[in-house]
Scaffold this active site. Structure first.
Site, short mmCIF file in Angstrom:
data_model
loop_
_atom_site.label_atom_id
_atom_site.label_comp_id
_atom_site.label_asym_id
_atom_site.label_seq_id
_atom_site.Cartn_x
_atom_site.Cartn_y
_atom_site.Cartn_z
N HIS A 304 2.51 0.07 1.21
CA HIS A 304 1.86 0.46 2.12
C HIS A 304 0.39 0.41 2.80
O HIS A 304 -0.23 0.20 1.47
CB HIS A 304 2.17 2.23 2.45
CG HIS A 304 1.93 2.99 3.85
ND1 HIS A 304 0.74 2.95 4.45
CD2 HIS A 304 3.28 3.33 4.48
CE1 HIS A 304 1.02 3.70 5.64
NE2 HIS A 304 2.11 3.49 5.94
N ASP A 361 10.36 3.45 4.77
CA ASP A 361 11.41 2.65 5.12
C ASP A 361 12.71 2.77 3.78
O ASP A 361 14.21 1.76 3.61
CB ASP A 361 10.92 0.99 5.69
CG ASP A 361 10.61 1.02 6.80
OD1 ASP A 361 10.82 2.37 7.83
OD2 ASP A 361 9.55 0.75 7.18
N1 ACO Z 1 6.45 -5.89 -3.08
C1 ACO Z 1 5.23 -7.05 -3.37
N2 ACO Z 1 4.30 -6.80 -3.81
C2 ACO Z 1 4.01 -6.09 -2.80
C3 ACO Z 1 4.25 -5.17 -1.96
C4 ACO Z 1 5.35 -5.19 -2.00
N3 ACO Z 1 6.34 -4.81 -1.31
N4 ACO Z 1 2.72 -5.07 -0.70
C5 ACO Z 1 2.13 -5.54 -1.72
N5 ACO Z 1 2.61 -6.05 -2.67
C6 ACO Z 1 1.20 -6.48 -3.16
C7 ACO Z 1 1.11 -8.08 -2.82
O1 ACO Z 1 1.37 -9.65 -3.04
C8 ACO Z 1 -0.88 -8.15 -3.54
O2 ACO Z 1 -0.31 -8.80 -4.44
P1 ACO Z 1 -1.79 -9.65 -4.86
O3 ACO Z 1 -3.11 -8.37 -5.12
O4 ACO Z 1 -1.97 -10.03 -6.24
O5 ACO Z 1 -2.02 -9.87 -3.83
C9 ACO Z 1 -0.91 -6.37 -3.47
O6 ACO Z 1 0.15 -5.35 -3.93
C10 ACO Z 1 -1.81 -6.06 -2.33
O7 ACO Z 1 -1.30 -6.46 -0.54
P2 ACO Z 1 -1.12 -6.91 0.16
O8 ACO Z 1 -0.49 -7.56 0.95
O9 ACO Z 1 -3.41 -6.82 0.39
O10 ACO Z 1 -1.53 -4.59 0.60
P3 ACO Z 1 -1.43 -4.70 2.27
O11 ACO Z 1 -1.66 -3.15 2.22
O12 ACO Z 1 -1.56 -5.69 3.60
O13 ACO Z 1 0.09 -4.55 2.46
C11 ACO Z 1 1.96 -3.56 3.19
C12 ACO Z 1 0.69 -3.17 2.83
C13 ACO Z 1 1.97 -5.03 4.08
C14 ACO Z 1 3.08 -2.26 3.69
C15 ACO Z 1 2.39 -4.57 2.02
O14 ACO Z 1 3.16 -3.37 0.73
C16 ACO Z 1 4.30 -4.98 2.06
O15 ACO Z 1 4.00 -6.05 2.78
N6 ACO Z 1 5.75 -4.45 2.04
C17 ACO Z 1 6.78 -5.00 2.04
C18 ACO Z 1 6.93 -4.40 3.81
C19 ACO Z 1 7.00 -2.83 4.38
O16 ACO Z 1 7.76 -2.48 3.52
N7 ACO Z 1 6.20 -2.48 5.49
C20 ACO Z 1 6.73 -1.28 5.58
C21 ACO Z 1 5.48 -0.34 5.85
S1 ACO Z 1 5.66 1.24 6.31
C22 ACO Z 1 5.67 1.07 8.16
O17 ACO Z 1 5.49 -0.20 8.71
C23 ACO Z 1 6.35 2.22 8.33
#
Ligand code: ACO
Length: 420
Positions: A304, A361
């Site tokens: 998130h 979700d």
């Molecule tokens: N699966 C695997 N790895 C992940 C995930 C995931 N779902 N989410 C984050 N990471 C990892 C990233 O690869 C990154 O790794 P690193 O440090 O080695 O580069 C680290 O965790 C941080 O990730 P960011 O992308 O910088 O985190 P951010 O806060 O920008 O992402 C997000 C948030 C977009 C929600 C992300 O967790 C994601 O893509 N999740 C899947 C999509 C999702 O479920 N979205 C719904 C969010 S809730 C809503 O909007 C209702």
């Protein structure tokens, strides 16, 4: 004495005011920074920027706390209904029985959608994305209700309940169009207008038959849990569009587009596709997670932008998924896969060190699937649930009478080229 932060920059010292929220959140107010120093702040993605002060929703992302207007989400989930919570969010206080009744009756009154708009919907290809149809239809409503273009009108209750009412009718009609069936006239749905049966009527407008009470209650819970989430991507979009004095319907249509993306509301479609693929191809969930850790793909429904703890909404829906499936006598192998993914992920250093937990979700799709809602409609249902939040956010921008949202940038492109 008011607290300030001291900034030394280019040999000059300035004092920046500190703003404190009602839950003790602190912010350095930089509104005068550029005037005083020539500098701006740089924060791509606004992750460390408070774009506004707001009275609507409080989140403590570290502790996993979510409250609407000060009420814990767990308490609302247990005791309230979607429409009562919608009224709480929009009007800022828990409605009295009479106020709630007025709100519910307004929604009943505004439920029919102009046949002209339903004809426009019929012009879309059957396989068109339901989110494309939803955003187009919400904007299209402005054409049939030109009174909403006057954003200074005093009858905000009429305008906001119109939107909450018509988005339900439109979402049901979009579903029926996508399965090649004509829309059901709201007038053909029996039953009194009550706060608790907004979702029952919605399911009936979708499927043509009355749902079991526990099924309607489960969707009501999903809507309630999705109703607001402070300054997320779609709410910020709604506020930004509203700050230009665009009307409520146009601002919410823009928010629908922001929600569509797979990193935001569209994640409920992606996680379902992932679970289905794991099931269909007989992939071991543990092996699937190896691919996630090798960064071949993300595990949707996990992580998130702000929560660094279990999303409290996911905790409620995890339990609800179990209960709803049991009440419907449904045994869904996808729930078992989701549970295994969660169990392995939460014990794995990749997810633990990055503080990645299930988000709202992760389990909502399993419940909607059990109700017979097709995957492509999941984000549309999310939008129906989020409507009160967007309305409250839009209203707050209007009430605050602030300036048009206009961030700055640091330009890094070519300098002063000569035209050939
Ligand atoms: N699966 C695997 N790895 C992940 C995930 C995931 N779902 N989410 C984050 N990471 C990892 C990233 O690869 C990154 O790794 P690193 O440090 O080695 O580069 C680290 O965790 C941080 O990730 P960011 O992308 O910088 O985190 P951010 O806060 O920008 O992402 C997000 C948030 C977009 C929600 C992300 O967790 C994601 O893509 N999740 C899947 C999509 C999702 O479920 N979205 C719904 C969010 S809730 C809503 O909007 C209702």
């Amino acid at each position: 004495m008011a607290r300030t932060a001291t900034l030394n920059i280019d040999g000059k010292t300035i004092e920046l005011p500190i703003t404190e929220g009602s839950e003790g959140e602190l912010a350095v107010d930089v509104t005068k920074l550029r005037d005083q120093t020539g500098y701006i702040t740089l924060d791509p993605g606004y992750r460390n920027t408070g774009s506004c002060v707001s009275d609507i929703t409080f989140i403590d992302a570290e502790k996993g706390i979510l409250r609407y207007r000060g009420f814990p989400i767990e308490e609302l989930a247990e005791k309230s209904s979607f429409l009562e919570t919608a009224s709480l969010l929009i009007h800022g206080k828990q409605p009295s029985a009479e106020e709630l009744n007025t709100f519910v009756n307004l929604i009943a009154k505004h439920t029919p959608v102009n046949p002209g708009l339903l004809n426009i919907l019929k012009g879309f290809p059957q396989e068109a994305s339901p989110m494309a149809m939803l955003s187009a239809c919400i904007n299209g409503l402005c054409g049939y209700h030109p009174e909403v273009l006057d954003i200074e009108r005093k009858d905000f209750d009429e305008t906001s309940s119109k939107l909450i009412a018509k988005v339900r009718t439109l979402a049901a009609a979009i579903y029926r169009h996508s399965v090649g069936k004509p829309a059901i006239e709201p007038a053909d749905i029996p039953g009194p207008a009550k706060a608790g049966n907004y979702t029952a009527k919605f399911l009936q407008m979708m499927f043509g038959e009355a749902p079991k009470p526990e099924v309607a209650r489960a969707l009501d819970l999903i809507f309630l849990l999705h109703a607001d989430h402070e300054q997320n991507c779609s709410a910020s979009t709604c506020r930004m569009v509203g700050s230009s004095h665009a009307n409520l319907f146009a601002s919410c249509a823009a928010a629908v587009c922001a929600l569509w993306g797979p990193l935001h509301g569209g994640a409920n479609v992606e996680i379902m596709n992932q679970l289905e693929q794991i099931h269909k191809d007989g992939i071991d969930p543990d092996d699937f997670l190896k691919g996630v850790k090798e960064k071949k793909y993300r595990l949707f429904g996990f992580g998130h932008p702000i929560y660094r703890n279990y999303d409290p909404r996911a905790r409620i829906l995890s339990k609800a998924a179990e209960d709803v499936l049991a009440s419907m006598n449904v045994s869904d192998p996808l729930l078992k896969i989701a549970r295994r993914l969660e169990q392995v992920a939460l014990a794995d250093d990749y997810f633990v060190s990055r503080k990645l937990y299930p988000n709202v979700d992760f389990y909502s799709g399993i419940i909607m699937r059990a109700m017979g809602v097709p995957t492509e409609m999941f984000t549309v249902l999310f939008a129906v649930g989020r409507m009160p939040g967007w309305i409250a956010q839009w209203k707050e921008v209007r009430d605050q009478k602030g300036k048009i949202y206009r961030p700055r940038q640091i330009y890094t492109g070519p300098v002063n080229q000569t035209y050939a």
